[in-house]
Write a protein that holds these residues in place. Structure first.
Motif, PDB file in Angstrom:
ATOM      1  N   UNK A   1      42.239  49.714  26.533  1.00 26.02           N
ATOM      2  CA  UNK A   1      41.341  51.546  26.410  1.00 26.02           C
ATOM      3  C   UNK A   1      41.318  51.798  28.578  1.00 26.02           C
ATOM      4  N   UNK A   2      40.887  52.437  28.445  1.00 28.80           N
ATOM      5  CA  UNK A   2      40.749  52.975  29.866  1.00 28.80           C
ATOM      6  C   UNK A   2      39.926  52.501  30.735  1.00 28.80           C
ATOM      7  N   UNK A   3      38.346  52.106  29.913  1.00 28.55           N
ATOM      8  CA  UNK A   3      37.868  51.521  30.565  1.00 28.55           C
ATOM      9  C   UNK A   3      37.967  49.415  31.225  1.00 28.55           C
ATOM     10  N   UNK A   4      38.013  48.897  30.079  1.00 32.17           N
ATOM     11  CA  UNK A   4      38.894  47.825  30.498  1.00 32.17           C
ATOM     12  C   UNK A   4      39.579  47.637  30.516  1.00 32.17           C
ATOM     13  N   UNK A   5      40.899  48.392  31.032  1.00 28.71           N
ATOM     14  CA  UNK A   5      42.004  48.379  32.309  1.00 28.71           C
ATOM     15  C   UNK A   5      41.673  48.649  33.442  1.00 28.71           C
ATOM     16  N   UNK A   6      41.498  49.034  33.272  1.00 27.85           N
ATOM     17  CA  UNK A   6      40.198  48.863  35.115  1.00 27.85           C
ATOM     18  C   UNK A   6      39.349  47.685  35.803  1.00 27.85           C
ATOM     19  N   UNK A   7      38.919  47.475  34.303  1.00 28.72           N
ATOM     20  CA  UNK A   7      38.545  45.545  34.730  1.00 28.72           C
ATOM     21  C   UNK A   7      39.607  44.984  34.904  1.00 28.72           C
ATOM     22  N   UNK A   8      40.286  44.802  34.138  1.00 26.23           N
ATOM     23  CA  UNK A   8      41.237  43.867  33.946  1.00 26.23           C
ATOM     24  C   UNK A   8      42.014  43.770  35.500  1.00 26.23           C
ATOM     25  N   UNK A   9      42.162  45.308  35.763  1.00 25.62           N
ATOM     26  CA  UNK A   9      42.721  45.625  37.182  1.00 25.62           C
ATOM     27  C   UNK A   9      41.734  45.552  38.469  1.00 25.62           C
ATOM     28  N   UNK A  10      41.038  45.119  38.328  1.00 25.00           N
ATOM     29  CA  UNK A  10      40.008  44.293  39.667  1.00 25.00           C
ATOM     30  C   UNK A  10      39.857  43.251  40.204  1.00 25.00           C
ATOM     31  N   UNK A  11      40.503  42.275  38.993  1.00 22.97           N
ATOM     32  CA  UNK A  11      40.852  40.857  40.038  1.00 22.97           C
ATOM     33  C   UNK A  11      41.937  41.307  40.444  1.00 22.97           C
ATOM     34  N   UNK A  12      43.062  41.409  40.598  1.00 27.52           N
ATOM     35  CA  UNK A  12      44.002  41.864  41.880  1.00 27.52           C
ATOM     36  C   UNK A  12      44.334  41.892  42.886  1.00 27.52           C
ATOM     37  N   UNK A  13      42.463  43.532  43.137  1.00 27.07           N
ATOM     38  CA  UNK A  13      42.385  44.081  43.818  1.00 27.07           C
ATOM     39  C   UNK A  13      41.136  43.027  44.637  1.00 27.07           C
TER      40      UNK A  13
ATOM     41  N   UNK B   1      36.051  38.936  43.966  1.00 22.90           N
ATOM     42  CA  UNK B   1      36.550  39.457  42.054  1.00 22.90           C
ATOM     43  C   UNK B   1      35.231  39.139  40.830  1.00 22.90           C
ATOM     44  N   UNK B   2      34.643  38.178  41.532  1.00 25.64           N
ATOM     45  CA  UNK B   2      33.287  38.310  41.247  1.00 25.64           C
ATOM     46  C   UNK B   2      32.403  39.236  41.261  1.00 25.64           C
ATOM     47  N   UNK B   3      32.282  39.648  42.657  1.00 29.45           N
ATOM     48  CA  UNK B   3      31.434  40.992  42.966  1.00 29.45           C
ATOM     49  C   UNK B   3      31.930  42.120  41.937  1.00 29.45           C
ATOM     50  N   UNK B   4      33.116  42.410  42.288  1.00 28.96           N
ATOM     51  CA  UNK B   4      33.458  43.535  41.347  1.00 28.96           C
ATOM     52  C   UNK B   4      33.659  43.312  40.106  1.00 28.96           C
ATOM     53  N   UNK B   5      33.640  41.576  39.116  1.00 31.80           N
ATOM     54  CA  UNK B   5      33.236  41.886  37.788  1.00 31.80           C
ATOM     55  C   UNK B   5      31.636  42.381  37.441  1.00 31.80           C
ATOM     56  N   UNK B   6      31.282  41.737  38.244  1.00 34.16           N
ATOM     57  CA  UNK B   6      29.228  42.177  38.154  1.00 34.16           C
ATOM     58  C   UNK B   6      29.231  43.109  38.502  1.00 34.16           C
ATOM     59  N   UNK B   7      29.526  44.198  39.250  1.00 31.09           N
ATOM     60  CA  UNK B   7      29.140  45.336  39.640  1.00 31.09           C
ATOM     61  C   UNK B   7      30.183  46.239  38.364  1.00 31.09           C
TER      62      UNK B   7
ATOM     63  N   UNK C   1      31.630  45.568  35.448  1.00 31.86           N
ATOM     64  CA  UNK C   1      30.573  45.105  33.976  1.00 31.86           C
ATOM     65  C   UNK C   1      29.440  45.572  33.209  1.00 31.86           C
ATOM     66  N   UNK C   2      28.746  46.283  34.432  1.00 38.05           N
ATOM     67  CA  UNK C   2      27.373  46.886  34.284  1.00 38.05           C
ATOM     68  C   UNK C   2      27.685  47.890  33.279  1.00 38.05           C
ATOM     69  N   UNK C   3      28.771  48.914  33.914  1.00 40.97           N
ATOM     70  CA  UNK C   3      29.367  50.001  32.550  1.00 40.97           C
ATOM     71  C   UNK C   3      30.386  49.472  32.078  1.00 40.97           C
ATOM     72  N   UNK C   4      30.789  48.149  31.899  1.00 39.38           N
ATOM     73  CA  UNK C   4      32.464  47.794  31.156  1.00 39.38           C
ATOM     74  C   UNK C   4      31.849  46.949  30.173  1.00 39.38           C
ATOM     75  N   UNK C   5      33.055  46.226  29.338  1.00 35.57           N
ATOM     76  CA  UNK C   5      32.295  45.931  28.511  1.00 35.57           C
ATOM     77  C   UNK C   5      33.422  44.560  28.437  1.00 35.57           C
ATOM     78  N   UNK C   6      33.550  43.108  29.212  1.00 32.72           N
ATOM     79  CA  UNK C   6      33.346  41.969  28.823  1.00 32.72           C
ATOM     80  C   UNK C   6      33.643  40.536  28.775  1.00 32.72           C
ATOM     81  N   UNK C   7      32.557  41.143  28.421  1.00 34.01           N
ATOM     82  CA  UNK C   7      31.410  39.742  28.515  1.00 34.01           C
ATOM     83  C   UNK C   7      32.130  38.784  27.411  1.00 34.01           C
ATOM     84  N   UNK C   8      33.114  38.290  27.013  1.00 37.24           N
ATOM     85  CA  UNK C   8      33.365  37.409  25.836  1.00 37.24           C
ATOM     86  C   UNK C   8      35.237  37.483  26.087  1.00 37.24           C
ATOM     87  N   UNK C   9      35.493  38.423  26.955  1.00 39.75           N
ATOM     88  CA  UNK C   9      36.667  38.230  27.198  1.00 39.75           C
ATOM     89  C   UNK C   9      37.345  37.099  28.129  1.00 39.75           C
ATOM     90  N   UNK C  10      38.586  37.277  28.468  1.00 43.84           N
ATOM     91  CA  UNK C  10      38.686  36.210  29.690  1.00 43.84           C
ATOM     92  C   UNK C  10      38.134  35.931  31.219  1.00 43.84           C
TER      93      UNK C  10
END
Length: 441
Positions: free
Chosen positions: A194-206, A401-407, A409-418
Motif C-alpha cells: 500500500x503506498x501510504x504504508x510504504x511511505x510510513x515504513x520509509x519514514x524511520x530511515x529518513x 523518528x517519533x515526530x515523523x510517525x506522529x505527523x 501517522x495522523x493521516x496513515x494507518x499504523x497503530x498496531x504494526x511494528x
C-alpha cells in the motif's frame, strides 16, 4: 554414542521421506542453536530489520526461506539461554513496559469483545503476540553502543534498499496504484503493498539518515553517504505520492533544521516552501484521488473525513473496547455516514486506535507516546551532560523518528504494526544504556 547413532538414523529417515533439504536442515540445527546463543544480538537486529522493512517481501526471492520466523526463533532461543542459563541477560523494568503491558492487555480484551472475533484473533496471534515478546527482547538485549550503531546502520541500509526497489517499480510501472502511486509486492498482499504504508515504513530511515547527515561529529564522507541515502529514501516516499509521508519528511527535516537555526519563524518558512516543492515534485495533482481534477474538498480528503466519522461512531457505540482489533474495515459499512459501495481503511493511526479499542485504548496509546517522548528526552539530556556524540546521535534519530510517525501517522494507518513498538523498545534500551554510562562517569 547412542545419541550419535540416533541422530544419524534420524538424518537417514528424513532423507528417505522428505529429501535432501530436510536432512540438511536437521544437520544444521545444532550449529544454528549454537549460533543463536553466541550471536543473539545479530539475530535480534536482523529480526528488527526484516519485521519492520519487510525485506523478504521487497525481495521475493527470500520469501521461501521464512527468514522472519527463523530469526524470531533464533532470537528467542538466545534470550532464553542467556536469561535462564548463562544469566548474562539482566531484565530491567521501566514505566514504559508497564504501560505497554496495559495496552496489550486492553488490546486482548478488545479482541474477545470484537464484532468479528476470528478476524481479530487471527491478527492478535499473527502480529501482536510477536510484537509483545520482541518489545521486551529488544529493550533488554540492546545494551551496548556497538549494538545501537549496528541497528542504526541496518535501518539506514534497509531503508535505502527498499527505496531503491520502490524507485525501480516506479520507473518500470510495476504495482502502481491509481496509475502513478508506487507499491512493493502488492501481489503478495504485503504490508508495503500500500503506498501510504510504504511511505510510513520509509519514514524511520529518513530520521536516521538525517541524524547522520546533520551530526557535526561525523566525518564528511559519512555525511555525504548519509545524504545520498536520504535523497534516495525521500525520492521513494515522493514516489508513493502520500501527503502524510510528505508531511512526515517536512517534520523530520524541520526538527534537525530547528536544532541548527533555533528560529521557529525561519524553520516554518523553510518548511512551508519545502512542502510546496515536495507536492509539486510528487505530482500530487496528477493523482486520480486527491488530484487537481477534483474541485473543493477532494475525494481523498472526504474519504478520510467519512472514515474518521466512522471511527468516532464506533467508539461512541462501544466506548470501552471499540469494534475490536483489525475490525475497522469489516465494520465500516455499519458506522460510516457515507457508503460508496466498498469498505475503506481509517487512514489515521489515532482514529484506528479509537475505533478499534475505544476511549480506554486511545488513552493508553497516548500515554505510551508520552512515555517514549520522556524517555528520549532523558537520554538526550544525559548525552549532553556526558558530551557523548554517539548517544546524542541515537537519541536525535529516535526523536525525529517519533515526530515523523506522529505527523505522518495522523493521516496513515499504523497503530498496531511494528513502527511505534520498535520505537518504544529502542527508546527504553537507549535510556537504560544512557543511565549506565552516567553512573560509570
Amino acid at each position: 554414542m547412542w545419541l550419535t547413532g540416533l541422530f544419524s538414523l534420524l538424518i537417514i529417515v528424513l532423507y528417505e521421506q522428505f529429501g535432501f533439504v530436510a536432512a540438511f536442515a536437521i544437520v544444521l540445527l545444532p550449529f544454528g542453536a549454537v549460533m543463536a546463543v553466541q550471536i543473539s544480538t545479530f539475530f535480534i537486529i536482523l529480526f528488527i530489520l526484516f519485521s519492520y522493512f519487510r525485506l523478504h517481501e521487497a525481495f521475493p526471492i527470500l520469501m521461501p526461506l521464512k527468514i522472519p520466523k527463523l530469526l524470531a526463533l533464533a532470537s528467542l532461543a538466545g534470550i532464553v539461554w542467556h536469561l535462564f542459563i548463562s544469566r548474562k541477560l539482566k531484565p530491567h523494568w521501566h514505566t514504559g513496559h508497564l504501560v505497554f503491558c496495559l495496552l496489550f492487555f486492553w488490546l486482548t480484551v478488545s479482541v474477545f469483545a470484537a464484532k468479528d472475533r476470528p478476524l481479530a484473533m487471527m491478527y492478535w496471534s499473527d502480529i501482536m503476540v510477536k510484537v509483545f515478546l520482541m518489545v521486551f527482547v529488544i529493550s533488554w538485549w540492546l545494551k551496548t553502543v556497538s549494538a545501537f550503531n549496528w541497528v542504526r546502520f541496518g535501518i539506514m541500509i534497509s531503508g535505502t534498499l527498499v527505496a531503491c526497489v520502490a524507485l525501480y517499480n516506479k520507473a518500470n510501472g510495476i504495482g502502481l496504484v491509481e496509475g502513478t502511486r508506487v507499491t512493493i509486492s502488492r501481489e503478495f498482499r504485503s504490508q508495503i503493498g500500500d503506498p501510504n504504508d510504504l511511505s510510513l515504513v520509509l519514514m524511520f530511515p529518513v530520521s536516521f539518515l538525517a541524524a547522520e547527515m546533520f551530526s557535526s561529529a561525523n566525518s564528511n564522507w559519512k555525511r555525504f553517504f548519509a545524504l545520498l541515502g536520504l535523497c534516495t529514501v525521500i525520492a521513494g516516499i515522493i514516489a508513493t505520492q502520500s501527503r502524510g509521508g510528505l508531511l512526515g519528511i517536512c517534520a523530520v527535516l524541520g526538527y534537525f533544521i530547528y536544532q541548527k537555526v533555533k528560529n521557529p519563524v525561519i524553520v516554518m518558512a523553510i518548511g512551508g516552501a519545502a512542502m510546496l516543492v515536495l507536492l509539486a515534485v510528487a505530482g500530487i495533482s496528477d493523482r486520480q484521488s486527491g488530484g487537481a481534477a477534483e474541485e473543493g474538498v477532494d475525494a481523498s480528503a472526504m474519504g478520510r473525513i467519512y472514515a474518521w466519522q466512522a471511527a468516532i461512531n464506533m467508539a461512541t457505540s462501544n466506548p470501552l473496547t471499540g469494534v475490536g482489533v483489525n475490525n475497522f474495515i469489516s465494520n465500516y459499512y455499519f458506522y460510516s455516514p457515507h457508503w460508496d459501495g466498498k469498505n475503506h481503511a481509517v487512514h489515521s493511526t489515532w482514529f484506528q486506535v479509537l475505533g478499534e479499542t475505544g476511549f480506554v485504548g486511545l488513552a493508553l496509546y497516548f500515554v505510551m507516546i508520552a512515555i517514549i517522548i520522556k524517555s528520549l528526552r532523558r537520554s538526550y539530556l544525559i548525552s549532553l551532560r556526558l558530551q557523548n556524540d554517539n548517544l546524542a546521535l541515537n537519541a536525535n534519530a529516535l526523536r525525529a523518528g517519533l515526530l515523523g510517525f506522529v505527523v505522518a501517522g495522523t493521516f496513515l494507518t499504523q497503530a498496531f504494526t511494528w513502527p511505534i513498538y520498535i520505537l518504544l523498545s529502542l527508546s527504553l534500551a537507549l535510556e537504560k544504556m544512557a543511565n549506565e554510562q552516567l553512573i560509570e562517569q
